[in-house]
Design an enzyme around this catalytic site. Structure first.
Site, PDB file in Angstrom:
ATOM      1  N   GLU A 170       0.835  -1.212   0.000  1.00 51.67           N
ATOM      2  CA  GLU A 170       0.000   0.000   0.000  1.00 51.67           C
ATOM      3  C   GLU A 170       0.870   1.262   0.000  1.00 51.67           C
ATOM      4  OE1 GLU A 170      -3.325  -0.143   2.755  1.00 51.67           O
ATOM      5  OE2 GLU A 170      -4.178  -1.842   1.675  1.00 51.67           O
TER       6      GLU A 170
ATOM      7  N   GLU B 103      -5.012  -8.789  -0.209  1.00 52.88           N
ATOM      8  CA  GLU B 103      -5.840  -8.430   0.950  1.00 52.88           C
ATOM      9  C   GLU B 103      -7.287  -8.358   0.482  1.00 52.88           C
ATOM     10  OE1 GLU B 103      -4.580  -5.212   3.520  1.00 52.88           O
ATOM     11  OE2 GLU B 103      -2.466  -5.695   3.171  1.00 52.88           O
TER      12      GLU B 103
HETATM   13  O1  AHR Z   1      -5.323  -5.753   6.843  1.00 58.79           O
HETATM   14  C1  AHR Z   1      -5.284  -4.564   7.564  1.00 58.79           C
HETATM   15  C2  AHR Z   1      -4.633  -3.428   6.805  1.00 58.79           C
HETATM   16  O2  AHR Z   1      -5.404  -3.134   5.684  1.00 58.79           O
HETATM   17  C3  AHR Z   1      -3.274  -3.696   6.231  1.00 58.79           C
HETATM   18  O3  AHR Z   1      -2.252  -3.496   7.156  1.00 58.79           O
HETATM   19  C4  AHR Z   1      -3.177  -2.710   5.145  1.00 58.79           C
HETATM   20  O4  AHR Z   1      -2.334  -3.142   4.093  1.00 58.79           O
HETATM   21  C5  AHR Z   1      -4.615  -2.507   4.695  1.00 58.79           C
HETATM   22  O5  AHR Z   1      -4.959  -1.181   4.621  1.00 58.79           O
END
Ligand code: AHR
Length: 493
Positions: free
Chosen positions: A173, A297
């Site tokens: 991210e 994710e």
């Molecule tokens: O999964 C929780 C958070 O969500 C992670 O650390 C981040 O990459 C995303 O914003």
């Protein structure tokens, strides 16, 4: 009646087992308490990793595990987490509650966990606050077999043989917590950092660039244009937020009505549109589909459980989450020509967790059960499935009522997973199977009469799969009825 045609003669691509991947971040009680209790803990453990969780995860045959973040990755300095535990640096976990991170779970402990689970490690490197040298040395430390400063340091720390490292993420991210970068800037950094992620000996690293958030298509465009040739995978993050609102209340994990049930499933289906649109951009630069779309994710993101630390992202997981998991996995199958890995967030005690723990107690969530039921698809051939889903209408909005996927394993067995999204109507299927001579059908179903049913430490098996014996297979026609709000797996042998 839903008339469906399943053509066992037409294979649509390989469903990589990596679509069934996981993610464990140094966040709340995921790593500490959830996985790692330390060797001196009264909780039974293997080299510090709790045995109950280890046993449950082994049953899932998890193919790949991403670590140490998430946002944590871009503040993580791996050298803080090696050597004798008592000497390891204590730091602040700035992203997640500002709590102390004692670094007792580091590179050796993570890779040992992977060995115990027989899973492939996926390490996220630090671009946001780390150096190129630090990243280069980490890979050398883990994978170099010969004489070198990092390989020797590894030996001093008790590990002679290098580990095999399959997946490495160059930042996480970086458009947000990983440095608030513009895609043009990150694309250059990706080119720079990834150059030094070396292949030592026979170890070949699959390099994953940080990809877009949700519908940030410009990010995908720039990364593919500037750096596609240097990457093996490009990530995408998309979370299902029940309220659809990132910045206000996301919605309770357990207290919801049919309106929020519907909205959550509708928001989940948006994953398909995202995959299609990001893939179209990738196709422009990579028509051979060499670069994998890595959805590292995904999952439901709700408000935290009342009374828990807001920085720990601890939420319950209900039957609704089971549907979210089942729908997403079916979507990943459908686009398996481009989607090569997916990692649900997260493994234990965080977001759409598979496992919850409290002290020495552990429970399996409905999401765990879906991963268990669906694991029959891993590394199978996706089969062609033709059907029109009836509509599920709520107010003036309609979505497809059912989500279905089918695959064939190497022994010829056909596996079909189906979700009925409707909160109160069942769905009848008549499936004509072409090209298969199989006769025996068996299945398991996950459902409940309460949409928000979930497992608690008092009632850990309230939502659990049971045998499904109501499927009939006669003369190549498979008939079954899916109750409302259910996830089903059928295997035809
Ligand atoms: O999964 C929780 C958070 O969500 C992670 O650390 C981040 O990459 C995303 O914003």
């Amino acid at each position: 009646m839903i008339n469906m045609k399943l053509n066992a003669g037409e294979k649509k691509g390989l469903i990589s087992r990596h679509l069934y991947g996981h993610f464990a971040e140094h966040l709340g009680r995921c790593v500490y308490e959830g996985l790692w209790v330390g060797v001196d803990s009264p909780i039974p453990n293997t080299e510090g990793i709790r045995n109950d969780v280890l046993g449950a995860l082994k049953r899932l045959n998890i193919p790949v595990l991403r670590w140490p973040g998430g946002c944590f990755a871009d503040e993580y300095h791996w050298m803080d987490g090696i050597g004798p535990a008592s000497g390891r640096a204590r730091m602040i976990n700035n992203n997640w509650g500002g709590v102390e991170e004692n670094n007792h779970f580091g590179t050796h402990e993570f890779l040992r966990l992977c060995e115990l689970l027989n899973t492939e490690p996926y390490i996220s490197g630090n671009v946001g606050s780390g150096t190129v040298r630090e990243m280069q040395q980490w890979v050398e430390y883990m994978t170099f077999d010969g004489e070198s400063p990092m390989a020797n340091l590894r030996r001093e720390n008790g590990r002679d043989e290098p580990w095999s490292l399959q997946f490495f993420g160059v930042g996480n991210e970086n458009w947000g917590c990983g440095g608030n970068m513009r895609p043009e800037y990150y694309a250059d950094l990706y080119r720079h950092y990834s150059t030094y992620v070396r292949n030592y000996g026979g170890n070949k690293v699959y390099k994953i660039a940080c990809g877009a958030n949700t519908d940030h298509f410009h990010w995908t465009e720039v990364l593919m244009r500037e750096a596609a040739g240097l990457m093996d995978g490009l990530s995408l993050h998309y979370y299902t937020i029940p309220s659809g609102n990132w910045f206000g209340s996301k919605g309770s994990a357990t207290e919801f009505g049919t309106d929020e049930w519907f909205a959550t499933l509708k928001n989940t289906l948006y994953m398909e549109e995202l995959i299609v649109k990001h893939s179209e951009i990738m196709d422009k630069y990579d028509p051979e589909k060499r670069v994998g779309l890595i959805i590292d994710e995904w999952g439901t993101w709700c408000d935290v459980e009342p009374g828990t630390n807001p920085g720990f992202l601890y939420q319950q997981s209900t039957l609704r989450d089971a549907l979210v998991a089942g729908i997403n996995l079916n979507i990943f199958h459908k686009y398996c020509d481009r989607v090569k890995m997916a990692n649900i967030a997260q493994l234990v005690n965080v977001l759409q967790a598979l496992i919850l723990t409290e002290g020495d107690k552990m429970l399996l969530t409905p999401t765990y059960h879906v991963f268990d039921m669906y694991q029959v698809h891993m590394d199978n051939q996706l089969l062609d499935l033709q059907f029109d889903s009836p509509e599920y209408t709520y107010g003036d909005v309609s979505i497809p009522q059912v989500s279905v996927s089918a695959s064939q394993d190497s022994a010829g067995a056909i596996h079909l997973t189906a979700c009925n999204l409707h909160h109160e109507e069942s769905a009848k299927f008549s499936c004509h199977i072409e090209g298969a001579l199989n006769r025996q059908v068996s299945g398991r179903i996950l459902t409940h009469t309460s949409l928000n049913a979930h497992n608690t430490f008092e009632q850990p098996d309230l939502v659990a799969p049971v045998a499904f014996e109501e499927a009939d297979l006669l003369d190549g026609v498979l008939e079954f009825e899916l109750p409302p709000a259910s996830v089903l797996v059928l295997s035809i042998n």
